[in-house]
Design an enzyme around this catalytic site. Structure first.
Site, PDB file in Angstrom:
ATOM      1  N   GLU A 155      25.295  46.969  40.252  1.00 36.81           N
ATOM      2  CA  GLU A 155      26.499  47.291  39.478  1.00 36.81           C
ATOM      3  C   GLU A 155      26.638  48.811  39.385  1.00 36.81           C
ATOM      4  O   GLU A 155      25.667  49.545  39.453  1.00 36.81           O
ATOM      5  CB  GLU A 155      26.413  46.660  38.085  1.00 36.81           C
ATOM      6  CG  GLU A 155      25.163  46.995  37.281  1.00 36.81           C
ATOM      7  CD  GLU A 155      25.254  48.306  36.538  1.00 36.81           C
ATOM      8  OE1 GLU A 155      26.379  48.820  36.399  1.00 36.81           O
ATOM      9  OE2 GLU A 155      24.215  48.823  36.104  1.00 36.81           O
ATOM     10  N   PHE A 260      31.552  65.366  36.989  1.00 33.73           N
ATOM     11  CA  PHE A 260      30.129  65.497  36.649  1.00 33.73           C
ATOM     12  C   PHE A 260      29.655  66.946  36.724  1.00 33.73           C
ATOM     13  O   PHE A 260      28.464  67.200  36.860  1.00 33.73           O
ATOM     14  CB  PHE A 260      29.256  64.578  37.511  1.00 33.73           C
ATOM     15  CG  PHE A 260      29.221  63.159  37.013  1.00 33.73           C
ATOM     16  CD1 PHE A 260      28.124  62.678  36.330  1.00 33.73           C
ATOM     17  CD2 PHE A 260      30.302  62.319  37.180  1.00 33.73           C
ATOM     18  CE1 PHE A 260      28.092  61.382  35.833  1.00 33.73           C
ATOM     19  CE2 PHE A 260      30.307  61.026  36.689  1.00 33.73           C
ATOM     20  CZ  PHE A 260      29.184  60.551  36.011  1.00 33.73           C
ATOM     21  N   ALA A 263      29.140  71.168  31.975  1.00 35.81           N
ATOM     22  CA  ALA A 263      27.903  71.670  31.368  1.00 35.81           C
ATOM     23  C   ALA A 263      27.892  71.357  29.881  1.00 35.81           C
ATOM     24  O   ALA A 263      28.932  71.257  29.232  1.00 35.81           O
ATOM     25  CB  ALA A 263      27.791  73.174  31.593  1.00 35.81           C
ATOM     26  N   CYS A 271      20.627  54.353  31.349  1.00 39.92           N
ATOM     27  CA  CYS A 271      20.569  54.270  32.814  1.00 39.92           C
ATOM     28  C   CYS A 271      19.976  55.513  33.461  1.00 39.92           C
ATOM     29  O   CYS A 271      18.874  55.472  33.991  1.00 39.92           O
ATOM     30  CB  CYS A 271      21.963  53.992  33.376  1.00 39.92           C
ATOM     31  SG  CYS A 271      22.597  52.354  32.976  1.00 39.92           S
TER      32      CYS A 271
END
Length: 446
Positions: A155, A260, A263, A271
């Protein structure tokens, strides 16, 4: 198709509801009676946007039910294993106790023939090599005359977007057995996911080991990207540069991308931290530990961000935390979730309290979960209560409620207008214009 989902935590509950929404007849199984009771009543046992509405919708159709009795999965054609794989206590390696127990409990209930076998589908994040071992366990433990196969279907859910990511994923990955069995397993999975596949969702079919590696490789890359920009933030702080502008600039490069590269306080949750550690541990077992030594630094950079926030709080409090009133906005590890597993926000709040600060924490969804795990912390029922007479305010989870705060209004609640933006979620100019001392990780002092 009749489907079972073994394990009805975050992954399993969402998967069960979504499979029922796709038209399948689904039974969810969990060992926790309280969780099963909530789900059977159409109530989500955790906060996930869109899930309560989906549960209400599919429960009304009669296609979804929940139970603690594994025997009720007998007769299902496809069985999804969605249990947790936490980090072992005192080790980096993954704890496969729940996966093994789920499969061992499931095998006696499997019903299938050579022409129409049952299919066990692993969705849990596991060390490479687990699927092959479980395939043997299934084959060796089947009741006489029954036939079943195993596939691995990792997933890629984002908390806060799990329903969307299940019903309209960005890709499917099937780890399949060799030969004709692989073709049969693929056909069954294609039938399960017929609706999203019909929209052109990309599909990658591969072997067990590659499918297992896809998930941990993806999480390792995302963790590396986050820690990279946080390493740049450390450098930016030394020279009074702006890590947000830096991220914007390099993010325009299509090879890098802007996602992503935010900062701040770093990653947490159930996870990324445990998955990169388990990946390192498994690489060591395989004799490939040198290939993943960089992940240790990724982990270290991430943890340093938390300590840096504590240091920055002490700095703006004129060198001492003792007796300082500190308002902490955020407890969940990310917004749109009540998940507090390895939460950077709570880790910082606890450290500040241990060093003498009077800390009050508020979160729109995670207060009750946080209170159970951190009973020594004080919790407020609103942002205003958390910051009342505060010497400094810390934004540690970037909920929209916090991003939308009015600095002028909030300034009337605090003792000193000092804000530390642990997620680079606020507009520095706006807050400074309202008389606040604004500091953030990797941003100019102003």
């Amino acid at each position: 198709m009749r489907i079972s989902v073994i394990g009805c935590g975050y992954l399993g509950a969402v998967h069960a509801a979504c499979m029922a929404d796709l038209g399948h007849e689904v039974v969810g199984v969990d060992v926790d009676p309280a969780k099963v009771e909530l789900l059977a009543a159409g109530k989500a046992p955790f906060y996930e946007p869109g899930l309560p509405e989906l549960l209400e919708k599919v429960m009304a159709t009669g296609r979804l039910r929940f139970t603690t009795d594994m025997a009720e999965v007998a007769g299902s054609r496809v069985h999804f294993v969605c249990v947790g794989t936490p980090q072992r206590k005192g080790e980096y390696a993954a704890d496969l106790t729940y996966v093994d127990a789920a499969v061992e409990g499931l095998v006696p209930q499997l019903r299938g023939t050579g022409e129409a076998p049952a299919l066990v589908v692993g969705k849990s994040t596991v060390p490479v090599g687990t699927a092959a071992r479980l395939a043997d366990l299934v084959a060796d433990g089947l009741p006489d005359g029954e036939h079943a196969l195993l596939a691995w279907n990792p997933e890629f859910l984002r908390e806060g977007f799990a329903v969307q990511d299940t019903l309209a994923p960005d890709r499917f990955v099937y780890g399949l057995p060799d030969g004709p069995d692989g073709e049969v397993a693929k056909a069954l999975l294609d039938e399960v996911y017929a609706t999203p596949l019909s929209t052109g969702t990309p599909l990658v079919t591969t072997d067990y080991a590659t499918a297992e590696l896809v998930k941990v490789a993806a999480n390792s890359f995302l963790a590396t990207k986050i820690s990279f920009i946080n390493a740049m933030a450390e450098v930016c702080e030394k020279v009074n540069a702006d890590v947000v502008a830096l991220a914007d600039a390099i993010g325009h490069d299509a090879r890098i991308g802007r996602k992503f590269l935010n900062a701040g306080l770093g990653f947490g949750g159930g996870c990324l931290p445990k998955d990169i550690r388990a990946f390192m541990a498994r690489a060591g077992e395989l004799g490939a530990d040198q290939a993943l030594t960089f992940l240790r630094e990724v982990d270290d950079i991430n943890m340093r961000r938390r300590q840096r926030m504590v240091e920055l709080t002490r700095e703006v409090c004129e060198g001492s935390l003792l007796g300082r009133r500190i308002g902490v906005l955020g407890a969940a590890f990310k917004p749109d979730s009540d998940d507090i597993r390895d939460s950077p926000a709570l880790n910082v709040a606890a450290q500040l309290r241990l060093q003498g600060g009077h800390v009050t924490v508020y979160d729109p969804q995670a207060v009750e979960n946080a209170r159970r795990v951190w009973p020594d912390l004080r919790f407020g029922s609103s942002a205003d209560e958390a910051v009342e007479n505060a010497d400094v305010v810390l934004l540690l989870t970037e909920w929209r409620e916090f991003r939308d705060l009015d600095p002028e209004v909030l300034g009337t609640k605090v003792a000193h207008r000092r804000v530390l933006d642990g997620r680079n979620a606020l507009d520095p100019a706006r807050w400074r214009a309202a008389g606040w001392t604004y500091r953030a990780l990797g941003r100019p002092r102003g």
